[in-house]
Scaffold this motif. Structure first.
Motif, PDB file in Angstrom:
ATOM      1  N   GLU A  53       1.474 -18.741  37.108  1.00 21.60           N
ATOM      2  CA  GLU A  53       3.052 -17.635  38.322  1.00 21.60           C
ATOM      3  C   GLU A  53       2.265 -17.976  39.977  1.00 21.60           C
ATOM      4  OE1 GLU A  53       3.695 -14.211  36.808  1.00 21.60           O
ATOM      5  OE2 GLU A  53       4.541 -14.209  39.157  1.00 21.60           O
ATOM      6  N   ASP A 115       0.360 -16.950  32.706  1.00 26.18           N
ATOM      7  CA  ASP A 115       0.595 -16.374  34.024  1.00 26.18           C
ATOM      8  C   ASP A 115      -0.244 -15.194  33.463  1.00 26.18           C
ATOM      9  OD1 ASP A 115       1.535 -13.681  34.825  1.00 26.18           O
ATOM     10  OD2 ASP A 115       3.565 -13.583  33.364  1.00 26.18           O
ATOM     11  N   ASP A 118       0.915 -10.397  33.884  1.00 27.33           N
ATOM     12  CA  ASP A 118       2.239 -10.363  33.317  1.00 27.33           C
ATOM     13  C   ASP A 118       2.701  -8.751  33.270  1.00 27.33           C
ATOM     14  OD1 ASP A 118       4.981 -11.102  32.273  1.00 27.33           O
ATOM     15  OD2 ASP A 118       4.132 -10.435  30.446  1.00 27.33           O
ATOM     16  N   GLY A 119       3.367  -8.282  33.999  1.00 33.96           N
ATOM     17  CA  GLY A 119       3.931  -6.805  34.233  1.00 33.96           C
ATOM     18  C   GLY A 119       2.905  -7.080  35.206  1.00 33.96           C
ATOM     19  N   TRP A 266       6.235 -19.596  31.981  1.00 34.90           N
ATOM     20  CA  TRP A 266       4.859 -18.192  31.790  1.00 34.90           C
ATOM     21  C   TRP A 266       5.668 -16.674  31.520  1.00 34.90           C
ATOM     22  CZ3 TRP A 266       5.626 -20.558  37.000  1.00 34.90           C
ATOM     23  CH2 TRP A 266       6.713 -19.993  37.728  1.00 34.90           C
ATOM     24  N   ASP A 267       6.771 -16.488  31.401  1.00 36.69           N
ATOM     25  CA  ASP A 267       7.181 -14.625  31.249  1.00 36.69           C
ATOM     26  C   ASP A 267       7.396 -15.240  29.547  1.00 36.69           C
ATOM     27  OD1 ASP A 267       6.639 -13.609  33.066  1.00 36.69           O
ATOM     28  OD2 ASP A 267       8.489 -14.517  34.417  1.00 36.69           O
TER      29      ASP A 267
HETATM   30 MG   LIG Z   1       5.397 -12.454  34.046  1.00 36.93          MG
END
Ligand SMILES: [Mg+2]
Ligand SMILES: Nc1ncnc2c1ncn2[C@@H]1O[C@H](COP(=O)(O)OS(=O)(=O)O)[C@@H](OP(=O)(O)O)[C@H]1O
Ligand SMILES: [Mg+2]
Ligand SMILES: [Mg+2]
Length: 333
Positions: A53, A115, A118-119, A266-267
């Motif tokens: 990312e 990622d 992530d989040g 990547w999500d």
């Molecule tokens: Mg993500």
């Protein structure tokens, strides 16, 4: 781990805003450096390609010296504490390690998909986040790992109740054809996991984004109503939703971003193989498999749905009805 330490002590100067207005922190960059370094050292066969990312562009700008220094210190401190690799990175080495994630991916060869956090919004809030790594081989996801340091080890039903005594932290992993597993972050033996066997939508519960802007809640609310879902939504940041679904904490995960939003590979790469290897299915709103072979973006029709095999047909049917109604409501007669 490094992200856990940063999350506990995070300060405003650790958080930056990207060109797309989404947040990125020193932990996102640091995690990308550490994962790419270790992969580069451990994966010796063939050429190395990674789709990740973050990139170094903002860190090379005037005024970014301080944050680059902070990332460099964090990474070097983590490497020293771990002790497995005897290396000390310069700022230039940090920038180039971040940029090993610039690959375009695609349908041929092998590509790691990362990622690093992530989040990020959940991470900054003190909520859920995941470190998500997958391997693409000839356009297919063949391996996935989801590290969720803040997720209760046995079930998200223990999310709010701290009295449960449940351990915190879960590491999900899956390899194609081999099933999915979970283990604790301190290295307990992995145990096989599988999605729930609920087949009546009235008994199903669903996960969705914590962030209201990431998925259209009026739309998912109408789908839930059509299905007869009784339970209120369980809202969790990041691909921890895929992990929780894979071990049967809930029955459905769906995601309907606003029009024009393009999902990135990547999500979803790591999360989707964890769910499919746990016996679940992951589809777009038309019922097609997700296509990870088209580069950095996911090629798909509106929405992503993950659930078990029993529920998918009725979920798809309700989603498609709701889409039809939405179109009729918005088109001038
Ligand atoms: Mg993500
Ligand atoms: N507008 C919009 N719509 C949909 N999705 C978006 C949007 N903006 C960002 N993102 C991406 O959402 C990723 C995290 O979303 P999640 O659903 O996993 O978690 S959350 O509960 O919404 O925070 C998040 O991942 P990270 O950037 O890795 O945190 C983003 O890639
Ligand atoms: Mg981001
Ligand atoms: Mg991220």
């Amino acid at each position: 781990s490094m992200p856990e330490t940063v999350q506990q002590e995070i300060v405003q100067s650790d958080i930056q805003s990207k060109a797309d207005k989404t947040p990125v922190t020193v932990a996102d960059y640091g995690s990308q450096v550490l994962v790419s370094l270790v992969l580069n050292m451990e994966v010796t066969s063939g050429s190395f390609s990674m789709v990740a990312e973050e990139d170094s562009e903002d860190l090379r700008k005037d005024g970014a010296e301080e944050i680059l220094e902070r990332i460099t210190d964090l990474v070097n401190k983590t490497l020293a504490e771990d002790g497995s690799y005897n290396i000390l990175l310069s700022k230039e080495a940090i920038l180039s390690a971040i940029d090993t994630g610039k690959s375009e991916g695609g349908p041929s060869g092998r590509h790691w998909v990362l990622d690093p956090i992530d989040g990020t919004k959940g991470f900054v809030r003190g909520g859920q986040y995941a470190i998500a790594l997958a391997l693409l081989d000839e356009g297919r996801v063949v391996l996935g790992v989801l590290g969720c340091p803040n997720l209760p080890f046995t079930s998200v039903s223990n999310l709010s109740g701290s009295s449960s005594g449940d351990q915190t932290g879960a590491l999900f992993s899956a390899a194609i054809g081999c099933g999915a597993e979970v283990q604790s972050l301190d290295g307990s033996p992995p145990q096989k996991i599988s999605v729930c066997t609920i087949d009546n939508p009235a008994n199903a519960s669903f996960f969705e984004s914590y962030e209201g802007a990431h998925s259209m809640r009026d739309f998912t609310g109408s789908v839930a109503e059509k299905l007869g879902v009784q339970a209120p939504p369980v809202r969790i940041d990041s691909q921890a939703k895929y992990g929780a679904l894979a071990r049967g904490d809930g029955a459905i995960y769906w995601r309907f971003p606003h029009e024009g939003y393009r999902e990135t590979i990547w999500d979803h790469a790591a999360g989707s193989i964890v769910v499919t290897e746990a016996g679940g299915v992951v589809k777009d709103a038309s019922g097609n498999d997700l296509d990870f072979s088209k580069g950095r973006y996911l090629d798909r029709d509106t929405g992503i749905i993950a659930t078990n095999k029993q529920l998918m047909p009725s979920v798809l049917k309700s989603v498609q009805e709701a889409i039809k109604e939405k179109k009729q409501a918005s088109s001038p007669l």
